[in-house]
Scaffold this active site. Structure first.
Site, PDB file in Angstrom:
ATOM      1  N   GLU A 114      34.102  -7.543   0.075  1.00 47.35           N
ATOM      2  CA  GLU A 114      34.699  -6.238  -0.227  1.00 47.35           C
ATOM      3  C   GLU A 114      34.511  -5.273   0.944  1.00 47.35           C
ATOM      4  O   GLU A 114      35.438  -4.553   1.317  1.00 47.35           O
ATOM      5  CB  GLU A 114      34.078  -5.668  -1.495  1.00 47.35           C
ATOM      6  CG  GLU A 114      34.465  -6.431  -2.756  1.00 47.35           C
ATOM      7  CD  GLU A 114      33.534  -6.179  -3.918  1.00 47.35           C
ATOM      8  OE1 GLU A 114      32.735  -5.208  -3.847  1.00 47.35           O
ATOM      9  OE2 GLU A 114      33.580  -6.941  -4.901  1.00 47.35           O
ATOM     10  N   GLU A 134      33.609 -13.619  -8.107  1.00 50.56           N
ATOM     11  CA  GLU A 134      33.237 -12.838  -9.282  1.00 50.56           C
ATOM     12  C   GLU A 134      33.772 -13.396 -10.606  1.00 50.56           C
ATOM     13  O   GLU A 134      33.034 -13.494 -11.598  1.00 50.56           O
ATOM     14  CB  GLU A 134      33.691 -11.372  -9.121  1.00 50.56           C
ATOM     15  CG  GLU A 134      32.879 -10.565  -8.118  1.00 50.56           C
ATOM     16  CD  GLU A 134      33.389 -10.647  -6.697  1.00 50.56           C
ATOM     17  OE1 GLU A 134      32.983  -9.832  -5.864  1.00 50.56           O
ATOM     18  OE2 GLU A 134      34.216 -11.549  -6.409  1.00 50.56           O
TER      19      GLU A 134
END
Length: 258
Positions: A114, A134
């Protein structure tokens, strides 16, 4: 105590190095807060024209420290604070005026990916491993990735990366247009620093406005209105006059951010 983020400055470049090598630079509240503080400080420093973000050791950042999460000691309020810090780091990288180069060595997973995607430029080792695991472990992405990644690689590729969560290499990141360059690992920092030097020669006020305009992703009718406004504002600056003079005199401009 050793800082979770190492700071070094060379010329117009500030390098921020994530420094939890024993945990492959997994994020923590302390690391996040320190990184936010250092990014803000670099952005407010007129001598810093580019920021390089990298990691110590075998990884850029492997994301959340699952050992800390598994301990179950965080209260609901502490969990919310942790997530807020994570969002603020990526928001700072994306919205600060100073360009940020992510120099990705080794692994960049979850929160590490990210932060790398948040950077304006991604310079990555060819054999580095990035990924968004995730969904496969029952969590969720952050850092504005659900908005930013489709704009970078297209909705179909972003769907594959975010839902299937399969890791990908630096070479693949370059092929998909996610990376600015993919280089042999020993050349990573040199390549990032060379790019930082190139950015340092650009007009900082113009660069900041361009970065903001690209981030907004305005509709076309709005863009036709805002682009002339941006230029009119820049035409009142010393840097605009310097750029025009340097072009006429066939010399390299010297921009001061004024």
């Amino acid at each position: 105590m050793t800082s979770t983020v190492l700071v070094s400055r060379s010329g117009t470049t500030t390098t921020l190095t994530l420094n939890r090598p024993d945990r492959l630079n997994a994020v923590s509240e302390e690391l996040y807060q320190t990184l936010i503080d250092e990014l803000i400080m670099a952005d407010s420093d007129p001598e810093t024209r580019a920021v390089v973000l990298t990691g110590t050791g075998r990884a850029f950042c492997v994301g959340a420290d699952l050992k800390a999460h598994r301990s179950g000691t965080r209260s609901r309020a502490a969990q919310a604070h942790y997530l807020d810090l994570a969002q603020r780091v990526c928001a700072q990288i994306q919205t600060m005026n100073t360009p940020v180069i992510a120099a990705v060595n080794g692994y960049a997973l979850g929160a590490g990916a990210e932060m790398a995607v948040s950077a304006d430029f991604l310079v990555i080792a060819e054999n580095a491993q990035m990924g968004f695991p995730e969904i496969g472990i029952g969590t969720f992405v952050g850092g504005g990735v659900t908005n930013r990644l489709p704009r970078l690689v297209g909705l179909r590729r972003a769907t594959d990366l975010l839902i299937l969560g399969e890791p990908f290499t630096g070479r693949q990141a370059l092929y998909w247009g996610l990376a600015h360059s993919a280089v042999p690992a020993p050349s990573l920092i040199e390549t990032a620093n060379t790019l930082a030097d190139t950015l340092a020669a650009k007009a900082p006020l113009s660069l900041a406005r361009m970065k903001a305009a690209l981030r907004r992703d305005d509709p076309l009718d709005v863009v036709f209105e805002t682009e002339p406004q941006e230029l009119l504002e820049l035409m009142t600056t010393q840097d605009w006059a310097e750029g025009v003079a340097a072009f006429a005199e066939r010399r390299t401009p010297i921009f001061k951010g004024m």
